[in-house]
Design a protein around this motif. Structure first.
Motif: not given
Length: 585
Positions: A86-95
């Motif tokens: 979940y945190t990795w997917d959010n990091r991709i979204t924020f990128s």
């Protein structure tokens, strides 16, 4: 010349020795009692049950521990995977939302990399990257994800720009001169604007009299928070999770090579949700169940730790008694090999995994009760993972009671000294190839750019992995080094695959053949094993070992420590015992 002694004098001397022990009715330490004690000590739990009907507490505790620890690990691994994913997917979204120039190809780990690092090369790109991040933050309500600002009234939080610069750094390249002070100064500025307006960071920084000297800039960070709620984790007894992401967009200019690397990090912090009241009861049930499992694991591991520590301590006491017995009776101490037989390394391993699991379970309980960042998840997984690994390794101890499985353990034990010496020599050669490849091929080969990647590349080549790619990736910028790379790789592969690995396998096979021969012709016996002798099934189940407390470890210690002339109590030894003694001496 020694004169013969009368039976009356021998009887009086034994009686005096008995009085010094304050137990005139208890027999002194005899060889048969010592032998029975050692025979019982080296029995496996099944034989001990047949001999004394002693319940195998440690074995039962280990079985229960395996079940509970594995269950705990499965639940934790599931939740941790969801958390990290979940945190990795959010990091991709924020990128995608806040990084200018971010592309979906950067989200996939490809080898060789399909694209270079995200970087900026011009001054206006630095300011436009900040403007793009601010615009994405100001238009957060347009994002697909359920993101909100960190303020309680959902207003835009402060966006901070932190600059780390050398105190002085002016370069005059035209005449090869400079002004430089290596002290690094850190300054942070609030660059938040009204939500309705867009940011012109270059103009804003000039108006605020903020000096950005790119020749002195080490790195810069753009920092702002975002809150969100995760519905994916919600289930029958699991409520949604709430998180605060501290987003950091970093500009790395430490190399001062004209390329400023840009990267985004999102550190999650778990918050206490204030959602639907219907989830509160279910959340309490889930929390209670998780806590019960954690406490059960901690309790069973503490029990296992106490039992195994007690067994190790009692084994060392018995070793001391046996060593004094051999000195008194046979006038020679135990050999180092015989002394090591009293140190059960399986128990040591169990004690270590108990410590790891107890610490991991405590951290896990705190994670589930408090708001922790992702680092605690990683530390907890490290403790629980290593502890569970050692727990399952401990199962080999019980498989070793059966001949078929014990061959593997005995082969590893027999080959361990030779393998250690062999690996030392192989590691010296490996280190030479590693340092040489890193130094010579590093600037021209993707796999040799760092010491760790060089070692990983060479280890992969030993196992026959990706050989053609290793040859073909080598740059042709230097013909001399291109030819060197061929000689280097051919030599390493030939040496390790055809020679060293073959010798390594032969060392293992030699130990395996020796163990098979031992099973056929019998294992060589040390002085201690010759003294103990063989114990057959009839002796174990005959009730011979079901003695009173006088034969306990405490009784033996009292006999040996109190009496000054123990060797005088051996007048009742059988002829068979005397013959075995003469063989030992």
């Amino acid at each position: 010349m020694d004169h013969p002694r009368s039976p009356e004098s021998e009887t009086e001397e034994i009686y005096d020795n008995q009085n010094c022990c304050d137990t005139p009715t208890k027999p002194l330490l005899t060889e048969e009692r010592m032998r029975r004690k050692l025979q019982f000590f080296f029995m496996n739990p099944i034989e001990k049950w047949q001999a004394k009907k002693r319940f195998p507490y440690k074995f039962i505790v280990q079985v229960i521990k395996i079940l509970l620890v594995t269950m705990q690990l499965c639940f934790f691994a599931y939740y941790r995977y969801n958390h990290v994913n979940y945190t990795w997917d959010n990091r991709i979204t924020f990128s995608h939302l806040f990084l200018k120039g971010w592309d979906a190809t950067r989200e996939v780990n490809a080898y060789p990399p399909s694209s270079g690092p995200l970087a900026i090369y011009r001054v206006d790109e630095f300011y436009s990257t900040i403007d793009y991040a601010y615009k994405g933050y100001a238009e957060l309500d347009k994002a697909v994800g359920p993101y909100s600002y960190a303020n309680e009234d959902n207003t835009m939080s402060d966006m901070l720009l932190c600059l780390k610069q050398y105190k002085e750094g002016v370069i005059f390249g035209f005449n090869e001169s400079y002004i430089f002070n290596s002290e690094i100064v850190t300054e942070c500025f609030n660059i938040t604007k009204p939500l309705s307006g867009l940011l012109d960071s270059k103009l804003y920084i000039e108006q605020q009299h903020i000096e950005v000297n790119f020749s002195a800039l080490v790195n810069a960070e753009l920092i702002f928070p975002i809150k969100t709620v995760n519905f994916k984790a919600a289930g029958r007894i699991s409520p949604p999770n709430c998180f605060l992401f501290n987003i950091i967009i970093g500009f790395d200019n430490a190399d001062h090579d004209g390329q400023m690397l840009v990267a985004l990090e999102a550190e999650p912090i778990r918050l206490t949700c204030k959602g639907d009241i219907s989830y509160k009861t279910d959340n309490e049930i889930e929390s209670i169940l998780r806590s019960i499992l954690n406490y059960l694991v901690i309790f069973i591991c503490i029990t296992s730790f106490i039992l195994c520590s007690r067994a190790v301590w009692r084994a060392q006491q018995l070793k001391t008694i046996t060593n004094k017995f051999f000195i008194t009776r046979f006038e020679q101490p135990l050999t180092h090999k015989d002394k090591m037989k009293f140190l059960n390394l399986w128990y040591i391993m169990i004690i270590i995994n108990d410590v790891f699991i107890i610490v991991g379970s405590i951290i896990k309980e705190n994670i589930e009760k408090e708001s922790f960042a992702s680092d605690q998840w990683n530390v907890c997984s490290l403790f629980l993972g290593i502890g569970n690994l050692l727990v399952w390794f401990g199962v080999l101890r019980y498989l070793g009671f059966f001949r078929t499985y014990n061959v593997v353990i005995l082969t590893l034990q027999k080959a361990a000294p030779q393998v250690a010496r062999f690996l030392l020599c192989a590691l010296l050669i490996y280190a030479g190839f590693t340092f040489s490849g890193w130094l010579i091929l590093g600037p021209y080969h993707l796999k040799f750019r760092s010491l760790s990647t060089t070692s990983e590349c060479l280890f992969s080549l030993i196992n026959g992995d990706d050989m053609f790619a290793t040859f073909s990736i080598m740059s042709r910028k230097s013909p001399l080094l291109w030819w060197f790379s061929r000689v280097y790789l051919y030599s390493f592969i030939s040496l390790y695959i055809y020679i060293i690995l073959s010798l390594f396998i032969s060392v293992i096979m030699d130990a395996y053949d020796t163990i098979k021969l031992y099973y056929t012709d019998g294992f060589p016996k040390s002085n201690l094993e010759s003294f103990i002798g063989d114990t057959n099934l009839e002796d174990v189940s005959s009730g011979l070992f079901r003695t009173d407390s006088a034969d306990s470890l405490g009784g033996l210690m009292k006999d040996l420590c109190c009496c000054k002339k123990v060797y005088q109590s051996y007048s009742t030894l059988t002829s068979s015992s005397q013959s075995r003694t003469s063989i030992l001496i």
